[in-house]
Design an enzyme around this catalytic site. Structure first.
Site, short mmCIF file in Angstrom:
data_model
loop_
_atom_site.label_atom_id
_atom_site.label_comp_id
_atom_site.label_asym_id
_atom_site.label_seq_id
_atom_site.Cartn_x
_atom_site.Cartn_y
_atom_site.Cartn_z
N ARG A 1 0.83 -1.21 0.00
CA ARG A 1 0.00 0.00 0.00
C ARG A 1 0.87 1.25 0.00
O ARG A 1 0.43 2.33 -0.40
CB ARG A 1 -0.95 0.00 1.21
CG ARG A 1 -1.85 1.25 1.28
CD ARG A 1 -3.09 1.02 2.14
NE ARG A 1 -2.78 0.49 3.44
CZ ARG A 1 -2.42 1.23 4.51
NH1 ARG A 1 -2.31 2.54 4.39
NH2 ARG A 1 -2.18 0.65 5.67
N TYR B 1 -16.07 15.46 -16.50
CA TYR B 1 -16.56 14.09 -16.43
C TYR B 1 -17.62 14.01 -15.33
O TYR B 1 -17.48 14.64 -14.27
CB TYR B 1 -15.39 13.16 -16.15
CG TYR B 1 -15.76 11.73 -15.84
CD1 TYR B 1 -16.64 11.01 -16.65
CD2 TYR B 1 -15.22 11.09 -14.73
CE1 TYR B 1 -16.97 9.70 -16.36
CE2 TYR B 1 -15.55 9.77 -14.43
CZ TYR B 1 -16.43 9.09 -15.25
OH TYR B 1 -16.75 7.80 -14.95
N ASP C 1 -6.74 17.29 -15.98
CA ASP C 1 -7.04 15.93 -16.43
C ASP C 1 -6.62 15.83 -17.89
O ASP C 1 -7.22 16.45 -18.76
CB ASP C 1 -8.53 15.65 -16.26
CG ASP C 1 -8.91 14.21 -16.61
OD1 ASP C 1 -8.19 13.58 -17.41
OD2 ASP C 1 -9.93 13.73 -16.09
N LYS D 1 -7.71 4.32 -19.72
CA LYS D 1 -7.99 4.70 -21.10
C LYS D 1 -6.76 4.50 -21.99
O LYS D 1 -6.28 3.39 -22.12
CB LYS D 1 -8.51 6.13 -21.13
CG LYS D 1 -9.57 6.47 -20.09
CD LYS D 1 -10.80 5.59 -20.15
CE LYS D 1 -11.99 6.12 -19.37
NZ LYS D 1 -11.87 6.11 -17.90
#
Length: 393
Positions: free
Chosen positions: A57, A110, A182, A207
């Site tokens: 982590r 978005y 972004d 993506k």
């Protein structure tokens, strides 16, 4: 040695096979924890006084290779990988805000990012102003005394509106406000926001960076100082980490990113030309095909126009859905950047969470269609679109 080209860094950066038993492919370190050399070594690692892996982590060698590679491609100091694009967006915005702060955002966003900003407002009174950010006056008017971050997309999802990164960054620096971008639609192959003075770049690595539709991931790139802080606070404590196998898949995808983006763009440009000549299409939104000011921005900060197209058809929500239902090769699906061509209706899908009044202000009508142009032969993509358009009432 001369500076390496993008395509070379996309294959080699962040990994030296000599340090991994000669394995040409980056190993998948499928482990949750790591053995220390000694108790003292463990203490030093936790105190930040010694290099070493502690717990996945907090860091993983496979994930680290991905972070270093994307940081290099974006011309940033450090990358930080997350379990999703929204994980990256959430962590960065949480790190840059506190209760009662204010965020300036691009008008279009978005849908889930919009939902996150509204949650910030409901829970922590972190308000947002949605602005076109298209002139110096407009940007200055949007900034308030408690503005802690400017967050934007360019091209905006799904309207493909472009924002001048250099202009926004210049004004933001006067107020000491970080600019977060972004960059999912463009990828660093087409656009590098940090080069224009922005502070943090975000990607839904699901993506184009991955490119094969089999990973959910996010990445942030920026200064080492800032992302070190995010890694040891927001990411560590909220836990939106990326699995090593998923990191490996993205590393593999990055090796073909330049080739894929060239093909996505070449296909998209041909489809745009065909759409422009079809009588059922009323508007097309694509970088370099808009107003003169938009074309100037594209030429300044984008090397290519990319593989994303938005267009509108003459008709209602049902007419638009009829078009989608008549398609064969093109898949009705959200997401983007895959080898397959994907199509969706933002008003009822990716941006459905946004109230209709706000959606319309963003330019997201019921007849707007978002098309992620894939890697198939462009004529097959067009033939599928053409036959579906010709069946509209």
């Amino acid at each position: 040695m001369p500076k390496k080209h993008f395509a070379t860094d996309a294959i080699h950066e962040g990994y030296d096979s000599k340090n991994h038993l000669g394995s040409l492919s980056t190993p998948i370190y499928q482990t949750s924890t790591y053995e220390f050399d000694s108790a003292e070594h463990g203490e030093a690692c936790f105190a930040g006084e010694s290099e070493g892996y502690i717990y996945s982590r907090l860091g993983n060698p496979t994930v680290r290779a991905l972070e270093e590679r994307v940081a290099k491609l974006e011309n940033g100091e450090r990358g930080l990988a997350f379990g999703s694009g929204m994980g990256a967006i959430s962590a960065v915005l949480v790190a840059l805000t506190k209760a009662n702060d204010h965020i300036v955002s691009s008008t279009g966003l978005y849908g889930c990012t919009y939902g996150l900003l509204k949650m910030f407002e409901d829970k922590y009174n972190i308000t947002s102003t949605f602005s076109d950010l298209n002139t110096e006056t407009v940007i200055r008017d949007a900034i308030q005394d408690n503005t802690s971050v400017i967050y934007l997309e360019t091209p905006i999802n799904p309207t493909m509106q472009l924002i001048d990164l250099e202009l926004v960054a210049k004004i933001a620096k006067e107020f000491d406000i970080p600019v977060v971008v972004d960059n999912t639609f463009s990828t660093p192959y087409i656009q590098r926001p940090l080069d224009f003075g922005c502070d943090v770049v975000l990607h839904s690595a699901t993506k184009y960076l991955n490119g094969h539709g089999d990973v959910i991931a996010g990445i942030a790139v920026g200064s080492k100082e800032f992302l070190d802080e995010v890694a040891m606070t927001t990411q560590k404590d909220m836990g939106a980490i990326l699995a090593p196998f998923d990191a490996w898949l993205i590393l593999r995808g990055l090796k073909t990113l330049p080739i894929r983006m060239d093909r996505h763009t070449a296909n998209a440009e041909k489809i745009v030309a065909k759409l422009a000549a079809h009588n059922k299409v009323t508007d097309i939104y694509y970088p370099g095909k808009g107003r003169p000011d938009q074309n100037e921005i594209k030429e300044k900060q984008m090397s290519l126009s990319g593989g994303m197209i938005a267009f509108e058809v003459d008709g209602s929500k049902e007419t638009t859905q009829q078009l989608l239902n008549h398609l064969d090769i093109i898949k009705v699906a959200v997401s983007l950047g895959d080898a397959e061509t994907l199509i969706e209706q933002p008003a009822t899908m990716t941006h459905a969470v946004i109230p209709e009044e706000e959606r319309l202000k963003m330019g997201i009508t019921n007849s707007l269609i978002r098309l992620s142009v894939g890697l198939e032969h462009w004529e097959d993509i067009w033939n599928d679109l053409d036959q579906a358009l010709n069946k509209l009432d």
